[in-house]
Write a protein that holds these residues in place. Sequence first.
Motif, PDB file in Angstrom:
ATOM      1  N   HIS A 135     -46.490  44.017   8.242  1.00 33.13           N
ATOM      2  CA  HIS A 135     -46.988  44.945   7.791  1.00 33.13           C
ATOM      3  C   HIS A 135     -45.659  45.842   7.334  1.00 33.13           C
ATOM      4  CE1 HIS A 135     -50.978  43.873   8.527  1.00 33.13           C
ATOM      5  NE2 HIS A 135     -50.507  43.514   9.742  1.00 33.13           N
ATOM      6  N   ASN A 137     -44.335  49.380   6.530  1.00 31.49           N
ATOM      7  CA  ASN A 137     -44.359  50.649   6.525  1.00 31.49           C
ATOM      8  C   ASN A 137     -42.932  51.282   7.005  1.00 31.49           C
ATOM      9  OD1 ASN A 137     -44.120  49.558   9.012  1.00 31.49           O
ATOM     10  ND2 ASN A 137     -46.187  50.848   9.764  1.00 31.49           N
ATOM     11  N   THR A 139     -38.617  52.275   6.128  1.00 35.17           N
ATOM     12  CA  THR A 139     -37.565  52.510   5.129  1.00 35.17           C
ATOM     13  C   THR A 139     -36.756  51.247   4.791  1.00 35.17           C
ATOM     14  OG1 THR A 139     -37.531  54.872   5.701  1.00 35.17           O
ATOM     15  CG2 THR A 139     -35.648  53.956   4.181  1.00 35.17           C
ATOM     16  N   LEU A 153     -43.489  46.941  -2.052  1.00 37.43           N
ATOM     17  CA  LEU A 153     -43.565  47.919  -3.168  1.00 37.43           C
ATOM     18  C   LEU A 153     -43.467  49.261  -2.566  1.00 37.43           C
ATOM     19  CD1 LEU A 153     -46.154  46.740  -5.376  1.00 37.43           C
ATOM     20  CD2 LEU A 153     -43.666  46.123  -5.541  1.00 37.43           C
ATOM     21  N   PRO A 154     -42.682  50.281  -3.291  1.00 36.17           N
ATOM     22  CA  PRO A 154     -42.515  51.562  -2.672  1.00 36.17           C
ATOM     23  C   PRO A 154     -43.749  52.400  -3.045  1.00 36.17           C
ATOM     24  CG  PRO A 154     -41.139  51.337  -4.633  1.00 36.17           C
ATOM     25  CD  PRO A 154     -41.570  49.891  -4.458  1.00 36.17           C
ATOM     26  N   SER A 155     -44.064  52.942  -1.736  1.00 33.27           N
ATOM     27  CA  SER A 155     -45.413  54.011  -1.979  1.00 33.27           C
ATOM     28  C   SER A 155     -44.849  55.622  -2.075  1.00 33.27           C
ATOM     29  CB  SER A 155     -46.187  53.826  -1.020  1.00 33.27           C
ATOM     30  OG  SER A 155     -45.567  53.911   0.512  1.00 33.27           O
ATOM     31  N   LYS A 156     -43.523  55.756  -1.910  1.00 35.17           N
ATOM     32  CA  LYS A 156     -43.085  57.196  -1.914  1.00 35.17           C
ATOM     33  C   LYS A 156     -41.571  57.125  -2.184  1.00 35.17           C
ATOM     34  CE  LYS A 156     -42.875  56.977   3.191  1.00 35.17           C
ATOM     35  NZ  LYS A 156     -43.227  57.515   4.357  1.00 35.17           N
ATOM     36  N   GLU A 159     -38.796  55.418  -0.222  1.00 35.00           N
ATOM     37  CA  GLU A 159     -38.685  53.922  -0.178  1.00 35.00           C
ATOM     38  C   GLU A 159     -37.988  53.336  -1.374  1.00 35.00           C
ATOM     39  OE1 GLU A 159     -42.796  53.447   2.626  1.00 35.00           O
ATOM     40  OE2 GLU A 159     -42.795  52.932   0.368  1.00 35.00           O
ATOM     41  N   ARG A 162     -34.924  51.717  -0.400  1.00 29.96           N
ATOM     42  CA  ARG A 162     -35.045  50.592   0.607  1.00 29.96           C
ATOM     43  C   ARG A 162     -34.183  49.495   0.556  1.00 29.96           C
ATOM     44  NH1 ARG A 162     -41.131  49.903   2.334  1.00 29.96           N
ATOM     45  NH2 ARG A 162     -41.267  49.430   0.084  1.00 29.96           N
ATOM     46  N   TYR A 177     -39.918  44.966  -4.532  1.00 31.76           N
ATOM     47  CA  TYR A 177     -38.998  45.808  -5.072  1.00 31.76           C
ATOM     48  C   TYR A 177     -38.118  46.497  -4.133  1.00 31.76           C
ATOM     49  CZ  TYR A 177     -37.276  49.992  -7.184  1.00 31.76           C
ATOM     50  OH  TYR A 177     -36.310  51.139  -7.717  1.00 31.76           O
TER      51      TYR A 177
END
Length: 448
Positions: A135, A137, A139, A153-156, A159, A162, A177
């Motif tokens: 999963h 979550n 960096t 995929l970045p959520s913030k 990230e 990353r 990504y």
Amino acid sequence: MYPDGTIFKTNIDCKTNSQRDTTSAAFFLFSLSHTFTQLFVLILFFLICLSNMENLNAVFINDMLPQERKSQLADKAGAANIPDMSAEEKENVDAYFQSMLNETNPTDEHAMRVKKLIAKLYSLLCIMKKLKETHINETNILLDGSLVKGGILPSKISELTRIVTVQGDSVIEGPLYAAQLEIQNGEAHFQGAVFTQRELHVNSDAKGVIDFQKCVASSSSVVSRARKCDVSFHSDINAKSVSLVNAFIAGSIYADEITLENCVVIGGIFATQSVDLNNCIIGTFNAPSIHVEGTIQMLLPTAFSVEKIHFVPGTKMYNLSLADLGALYRGLPQSGESGRIEMNLDVDAIRTTLTDEHIQKTLYSYTVVGKVLAADLVDYDKFQNHFLLTAAALGPQLLRTYDFGTDADGKAKQLTFDEIRAFFFDLLSGKIEAQEMTGTFNISDFTR
């Protein structure tokens, strides 16, 4: 209510007796259903064991064998071939088998069968243990024996920088990504589109299979110089710089600078600055500057450059647009009217000037159109080149596997990605070779 509480006690007793009957009935039904459930599970388990282990009931008997006999059976079963297992894993299987053997009386056949079954189950457990679901979550991400459900995929905002590192034996089922993607070793399978902000890099000492099933793009570079690794791109590559060795590209490459060595590109190579080719099979190319060496084989009739092509002495360029690729793929004799056409890089460049109201541009084209005077006499469709190249380009987008006729042994030959890839690399290495086109024909054929 009486002082001694008689009425209150009587009501309690009556209510308790009623509840006791209901509770007893419910408990009886629950116990009965629970018993039936246990019985059903035991029967199901027995049937599964019976279907998988056949007549292993002969193995599990109470009589004890002499220790010498057990040692003979253990040594014989230990000699069974157990593929894809390390020495430590084989020791674990042998230890478990020996402990089971001390309590049973197996025959030679049953001992071998039990040993192989234990080995298979152990191997399956090892694979499931290694390929763990991951999963996302964090960096920075390190994947080793991981199964990524969905995408990375970045959520913030944090990230967006990353870095994803794949150490091996991993599957990413969705899009990815990353600021940077580093692949240290195979197996690595990317089932979704991949985009990197800085670089997609495959280590030069990587081994195994690395597979990109959809398009790959980068704002900077895509680099794979691994010579002992099977790298495959099922779709297009788009980046500023692309440098690949021993790679198979089912689509096209779009970049500023492109460097390919020992590669197969079913589509085209389109660069805004330069292309450097060394021993490659390509569909076509279009770039301002082209440098080639080794043996270059083209699948389409024409290619273009702004400057005249640069080549080192000894360079050979062939056009395979009239080669019988279908027969070569199936291992059959090639058609007599088919063959590859050698191109003379000194004299076959055709200079063309294109103009409009605002600009004038000069191009050099390298084509076999003017070299094949009797092209209409060639039954090009029966070569099935177009079908073969289309199947190679579409790859995983095909809804089913197509038959491509029969091979030299009369067996059905299918168009699978792995077989198409192997065929083109055999063609590249010279293991399979298209015949030279003779260029002769009978003048009477024109009257037909």
